[in-house]
Motif scaffolding. Structure first.
Motif, PDB file in Angstrom:
ATOM      1  N   GLU A  45      31.790  41.080  47.456  1.00  0.00           N
ATOM      2  CA  GLU A  45      32.183  41.374  46.076  1.00  0.00           C
ATOM      3  C   GLU A  45      31.402  40.538  45.074  1.00  0.00           C
ATOM      4  O   GLU A  45      31.092  40.987  43.966  1.00  0.00           O
ATOM      5  N   ALA A  57      27.859  41.514  43.116  1.00  0.00           N
ATOM      6  CA  ALA A  57      27.763  42.221  41.833  1.00  0.00           C
ATOM      7  C   ALA A  57      27.419  41.275  40.690  1.00  0.00           C
ATOM      8  O   ALA A  57      26.649  41.631  39.784  1.00  0.00           O
ATOM      9  N   LEU A 113      31.034  47.228  45.833  1.00  0.00           N
ATOM     10  CA  LEU A 113      30.026  47.171  44.781  1.00  0.00           C
ATOM     11  C   LEU A 113      29.925  48.476  44.012  1.00  0.00           C
ATOM     12  O   LEU A 113      29.355  48.515  42.912  1.00  0.00           O
ATOM     13  N   GLU A 160      32.187  49.859  42.482  1.00  0.00           N
ATOM     14  CA  GLU A 160      33.042  49.765  41.294  1.00  0.00           C
ATOM     15  C   GLU A 160      32.339  49.090  40.119  1.00  0.00           C
ATOM     16  O   GLU A 160      32.752  49.245  38.973  1.00  0.00           O
ATOM     17  N   THR A 161      31.257  48.358  40.402  1.00  0.00           N
ATOM     18  CA  THR A 161      30.612  47.592  39.328  1.00  0.00           C
ATOM     19  C   THR A 161      29.153  47.975  39.097  1.00  0.00           C
ATOM     20  O   THR A 161      28.573  47.575  38.088  1.00  0.00           O
ATOM     21  N   GLU A 210      26.053  51.022  38.854  1.00  0.00           N
ATOM     22  CA  GLU A 210      25.898  52.437  38.498  1.00  0.00           C
ATOM     23  C   GLU A 210      24.675  53.028  39.189  1.00  0.00           C
ATOM     24  O   GLU A 210      23.549  52.570  38.992  1.00  0.00           O
TER      25      GLU A 210
END
Length: 377
Positions: free
Chosen positions: A92, A95, A120, A122-123, A125
């Motif tokens: 986590e 990121a 990753l 979730e954070t 793109e």
């Protein structure tokens, strides 16, 4: 493998402006559970070729050294391919350090080899998310129970899934609408060097016929089968090349005719393969091997070596016409004796060539790139 690698360390304590000077634009970020400088296999073959036309950052699982103030170590393989070893406590936390290395906020491709990196998503793109499933990692020794749920999450977010074999394809194809089977391939020219006047390394200058294996030595190897067969054929030398993983040296069978030569580089493998009289794949039939499609099968073929394997599902259905399949130590010993005695290998080589003509890592990479283009925005 690349030698004399350049290393760049970015301190987590630097100012934003200095960090930005180091950050670069990447077209693809790859997340992998395997170290780039470990055994050279599917990720290295594919990603090095992807990097011929894309700038790629290959991120490994974290290592954490509290004495080291840097956020990670950046290894420059070549201008287009960099490897990041994050100096953080968990996945986590990766990121938070990405902006220190990656200039662009939106990355064209996120390429995952392990679902353990799914937090990753979730954070970060990505325009396109790829899951290249080369193994059923949840069945490996020591795999965390939550890896199954993480894979479900990764697959739900993935635009496309590639699999490293037919068995994996059949499993994943039931769970996603865009799954493509790309079995392990081969660099035939590289391993075909074993047919030339290569020198044989001194540590494999071993008396007697050599039955050899190279690759990771872990819970997937049937060590009892190896030991019992070695006992039955005391005049045959059994050579194991590769690093240990998840097992200890004390777990290895010790017989006078079993030799452990340690890990060798990808460039050295043809030299060692040249010394093999027979190539073996003594895999155990367990959860960890249920879905494997061994890359070394085709590499052995490129060197024109007779092959003996246990009955791995993908080996049985794809290569049974030219690979000797065994279950027991008696069968293993009998097949070794038979192959050492027979002199006509022409038909074997014909079948090998038919198989090798259909595949290469170059062709596999180009097909994958073609699929990725369909997602380009």
């Amino acid at each position: 493998m690349t030698n004399n690698l350049k290393e760049t360390k970015i301190s987590s304590g630097k100012t934003v402006s200095k960090v930005d000077e180091q950050a670069q634009h990447y077209d693809m970020i790859v997340f992998c559970h395997l170290r780039w400088q470990f055994v050279y296999q599917r990720p290295q073959h594919l990603i090095s070729r992807m990097a011929e036309t894309m700038k790629v950052l290959f991120i490994e699982e974290p290592w954490f050294d509290p004495q080291n103030e840097s956020s990670g170590k950046l290894i420059v393989i070549n201008e287009n391919l960099h490897v990041l070893q994050p100096n953080v406590t968990n996945i986590e936390s990766i990121a938070a350090i990405i902006p220190s290395y990656v200039k662009n906020k939106s990355i064209a491709v996120g390429w995952f080899y392990s679902a353990s990196f799914c937090p990753l998503l979730e954070t970060l793109e990505f325009d396109t998310i790829v899951y290249d499933c080369m193994d059923e990692l949840s069945l490996f020794k020591g795999a965390p129970a939550h890896l199954i749920d993480q894979e479900k999450y990764l697959m739900a977010n993935a635009d496309v899934i590639f699999t490293g074999g037919k068995s994996l394809f059949e499993s994943k194809n039931q769970l996603h609408s865009n799954v493509h089977c790309f079995p392990s391939s081969v660099d035939e020219k590289h391993f075909g060097q074993a047919l030339s006047a290569l020198s044989v390394p001194a540590d494999i200058d071993i008396q007697g016929p050599i039955v050899g294996y190279y690759g990771v030595i872990d819970e997937r190897i049937d060590l009892d089968l190896l030991q019992e067969t070695a006992k039955k054929l005391p005049n045959v030398s059994f050579v194991m090349i590769g690093p240990l993983a998840k097992i200890e040296e004390a777990d290895l069978p010790q017989e006078s005719n079993i030799y452990y030569l340690g890990m060798k580089s990808y460039n050295e493998l043809p030299n060692y393969l040249k010394a093999f009289d027979i190539a073996m794949m003594p895999f155990a039939l367990n959860d960890a091997t249920k879905y494997i499609s061994p890359t070394k099968t085709l590499e052995y073929m490129a060197a024109k070596k007779p092959i003996i394997s246990t009955k791995i599902i993908d080996v049985v259905r794809d290569y049974s016409i030219c690979v000797s399949l065994i279950e027991t130590a008696d069968e293993f010993a009998e097949e070794i004796s038979f192959l050492l005695d027979q002199s006509d290998i022409q038909s074997m080589n014909i079948e090998y060539q038919k198989i090798l003509k259909k595949t290469s890592w170059d062709a596999t990479t180009e097909k994958m790139k073609s699929i990725l283009k369909s997602f380009a925005k």
